[in-house]
Scaffold this motif. Sequence first.
Motif, PDB file in Angstrom:
ATOM      1  N   SER A  39       0.816  -1.217   0.000  1.00 20.12           N
ATOM      2  CA  SER A  39       0.000   0.000   0.000  1.00 20.12           C
ATOM      3  C   SER A  39       0.850   1.268   0.000  1.00 20.12           C
ATOM      4  CB  SER A  39      -0.984   0.009   1.177  1.00 20.12           C
ATOM      5  OG  SER A  39      -0.295   0.006   2.404  1.00 20.12           O
ATOM      6  N   SER A  40       2.177   1.125   0.112  1.00 20.32           N
ATOM      7  CA  SER A  40       3.059   2.281  -0.018  1.00 20.32           C
ATOM      8  C   SER A  40       3.085   2.711  -1.488  1.00 20.32           C
ATOM      9  CB  SER A  40       4.476   1.921   0.443  1.00 20.32           C
ATOM     10  OG  SER A  40       5.061   0.998  -0.458  1.00 20.32           O
ATOM     11  N   GLU A  41       3.540   3.903  -1.752  1.00 19.88           N
ATOM     12  CA  GLU A  41       3.601   4.369  -3.147  1.00 19.88           C
ATOM     13  C   GLU A  41       4.509   3.477  -3.998  1.00 19.88           C
ATOM     14  OE1 GLU A  41       2.177   6.245  -6.282  1.00 19.88           O
ATOM     15  OE2 GLU A  41       1.444   6.542  -4.252  1.00 19.88           O
ATOM     16  N   PRO A  42       5.706   3.101  -3.511  1.00 21.18           N
ATOM     17  CA  PRO A  42       6.511   2.163  -4.319  1.00 21.18           C
ATOM     18  C   PRO A  42       5.814   0.819  -4.513  1.00 21.18           C
ATOM     19  CG  PRO A  42       7.867   3.201  -2.628  1.00 21.18           C
ATOM     20  CD  PRO A  42       6.446   3.588  -2.343  1.00 21.18           C
ATOM     21  N   GLY A  43       5.113   0.347  -3.494  1.00 23.31           N
ATOM     22  CA  GLY A  43       4.387  -0.920  -3.619  1.00 23.31           C
ATOM     23  C   GLY A  43       3.283  -0.837  -4.648  1.00 23.31           C
ATOM     24  N   ARG A  44       2.518   0.253  -4.611  1.00 22.21           N
ATOM     25  CA  ARG A  44       1.455   0.441  -5.615  1.00 22.21           C
ATOM     26  C   ARG A  44       2.044   0.479  -7.023  1.00 22.21           C
ATOM     27  NH1 ARG A  44      -3.587   2.974  -3.489  1.00 22.21           N
ATOM     28  NH2 ARG A  44      -3.295   3.110  -1.237  1.00 22.21           N
ATOM     29  N   ASN A  45       3.156   1.196  -7.175  1.00 22.90           N
ATOM     30  CA  ASN A  45       3.794   1.267  -8.492  1.00 22.90           C
ATOM     31  C   ASN A  45       4.285  -0.098  -8.945  1.00 22.90           C
ATOM     32  OD1 ASN A  45       3.344   4.013  -8.827  1.00 22.90           O
ATOM     33  ND2 ASN A  45       5.280   4.573  -7.873  1.00 22.90           N
ATOM     34  N   VAL A  95      -8.358 -13.089   1.314  1.00 25.67           N
ATOM     35  CA  VAL A  95      -7.486 -12.144   2.010  1.00 25.67           C
ATOM     36  C   VAL A  95      -6.684 -11.297   1.012  1.00 25.67           C
ATOM     37  CG1 VAL A  95      -5.585 -11.900   3.661  1.00 25.67           C
ATOM     38  CG2 VAL A  95      -7.331 -13.671   4.033  1.00 25.67           C
ATOM     39  N   VAL A  96      -5.970 -11.956   0.119  1.00 27.03           N
ATOM     40  CA  VAL A  96      -5.087 -11.235  -0.793  1.00 27.03           C
ATOM     41  C   VAL A  96      -5.877 -10.438  -1.832  1.00 27.03           C
ATOM     42  CG1 VAL A  96      -3.183 -11.433  -2.437  1.00 27.03           C
ATOM     43  CG2 VAL A  96      -3.269 -12.939  -0.434  1.00 27.03           C
ATOM     44  N   ALA A  97      -6.865 -11.054  -2.459  1.00 28.98           N
ATOM     45  CA  ALA A  97      -7.613 -10.366  -3.519  1.00 28.98           C
ATOM     46  C   ALA A  97      -8.269  -9.073  -3.027  1.00 28.98           C
ATOM     47  CB  ALA A  97      -8.640 -11.307  -4.145  1.00 28.98           C
ATOM     48  N   PRO A  98      -8.985  -9.074  -1.899  1.00 28.66           N
ATOM     49  CA  PRO A  98      -9.558  -7.801  -1.442  1.00 28.66           C
ATOM     50  C   PRO A  98      -8.483  -6.778  -1.069  1.00 28.66           C
ATOM     51  CG  PRO A  98     -10.481  -9.646  -0.181  1.00 28.66           C
ATOM     52  CD  PRO A  98      -9.416 -10.196  -1.071  1.00 28.66           C
ATOM     53  N   THR A  99      -7.359  -7.262  -0.567  1.00 28.86           N
ATOM     54  CA  THR A  99      -6.267  -6.350  -0.212  1.00 28.86           C
ATOM     55  C   THR A  99      -5.730  -5.669  -1.464  1.00 28.86           C
ATOM     56  OG1 THR A  99      -5.671  -7.755   1.674  1.00 28.86           O
ATOM     57  CG2 THR A  99      -3.991  -6.219   0.888  1.00 28.86           C
ATOM     58  N   VAL A 100      -5.447  -6.448  -2.485  1.00 26.33           N
ATOM     59  CA  VAL A 100      -4.923  -5.903  -3.738  1.00 26.33           C
ATOM     60  C   VAL A 100      -5.947  -4.975  -4.387  1.00 26.33           C
ATOM     61  CG1 VAL A 100      -4.205  -6.509  -6.092  1.00 26.33           C
ATOM     62  CG2 VAL A 100      -3.336  -7.809  -4.136  1.00 26.33           C
ATOM     63  N   PHE A 101      -7.207  -5.383  -4.405  1.00 26.11           N
ATOM     64  CA  PHE A 101      -8.245  -4.549  -5.006  1.00 26.11           C
ATOM     65  C   PHE A 101      -8.282  -3.176  -4.339  1.00 26.11           C
ATOM     66  CE2 PHE A 101     -12.439  -2.778  -5.520  1.00 26.11           C
ATOM     67  CZ  PHE A 101     -12.666  -2.952  -6.882  1.00 26.11           C
ATOM     68  N   ARG A 102      -8.285  -3.153  -3.020  1.00 27.27           N
ATOM     69  CA  ARG A 102      -8.337  -1.880  -2.299  1.00 27.27           C
ATOM     70  C   ARG A 102      -7.083  -1.044  -2.528  1.00 27.27           C
ATOM     71  NH1 ARG A 102     -12.096  -0.968   1.845  1.00 27.27           N
ATOM     72  NH2 ARG A 102     -11.044   1.038   1.912  1.00 27.27           N
ATOM     73  N   LEU A 124      -7.006  -1.180   2.576  1.00 32.19           N
ATOM     74  CA  LEU A 124      -7.782  -1.925   3.558  1.00 32.19           C
ATOM     75  C   LEU A 124      -7.282  -1.596   4.963  1.00 32.19           C
ATOM     76  CD1 LEU A 124      -9.957  -4.180   3.215  1.00 32.19           C
ATOM     77  CD2 LEU A 124      -8.111  -5.819   3.449  1.00 32.19           C
ATOM     78  N   GLU A 125      -8.192  -1.410   5.894  1.00 37.54           N
ATOM     79  CA  GLU A 125      -7.818  -1.187   7.290  1.00 37.54           C
ATOM     80  C   GLU A 125      -7.360  -2.512   7.896  1.00 37.54           C
ATOM     81  OE1 GLU A 125      -7.778   1.686   9.009  1.00 37.54           O
ATOM     82  OE2 GLU A 125      -8.441   2.826   7.247  1.00 37.54           O
ATOM     83  N   VAL A 126      -6.412  -2.457   8.825  1.00 38.49           N
ATOM     84  CA  VAL A 126      -5.872  -3.669   9.439  1.00 38.49           C
ATOM     85  C   VAL A 126      -6.968  -4.464  10.134  1.00 38.49           C
ATOM     86  CG1 VAL A 126      -4.260  -4.557  11.186  1.00 38.49           C
ATOM     87  CG2 VAL A 126      -3.544  -2.723   9.658  1.00 38.49           C
TER      88      VAL A 126
END
Length: 179
Positions: free
Chosen positions: A99-105, A149-156, A164-166
């Motif tokens: 969810s960090s900017e480098p991670g999103r990129n 778990v992973v799919a909703p996290t990536v989608f958000r 996604l909130e913790v």
Amino acid sequence: MAIKEGLRPGGRSARVQESIHAAVRALLEEQDRASVTVPQIAVRAGVTPSTIYRRWGDLSVLLADVALARMRPDGEPANTGSLRGDVRAWAEQYLDEMSSEPGRNMMRDVQSSATPGYCVTIIGGQLQTILDRYPEQPKPSVDRLINMVVAPTVFRILFSVQALEVEELHRLIDIALSQ
């Protein structure tokens, strides 16, 4: 197009690849992604632009390759002593990093150019390692954890203003672990 298979590990080809990857990482830290070019990377890596084009085809494929290399885990997932704890620790770290900017990129680069299924293989391997630690315990499949778990996290991360909130992540893990 990806890096050609069958190259000697640790040979000249591996050194060239690492110098190009290092150049990409350095340039991405110094400037906006949109301004990074193949000629800049080539100069920084000490190769010709044709070397980059020959191996990766275009800049988007190279960026995806660098992102995939960064996504490969450095080690095994944390072992907290419980299945729930291990999945939570892994998912919280994944959420934080992606969810960090480098991670999103990285996710965008991979999504636009990577081989389908590659990320699922990486993530699935990490989750399988966790599941294998608890052979006597009822547990979900890797696919269930990815889907719930992973799919909703990536989608958000990719399509929402906020990740996604913790607490919601923990709720999804609880649902995925319930049999």
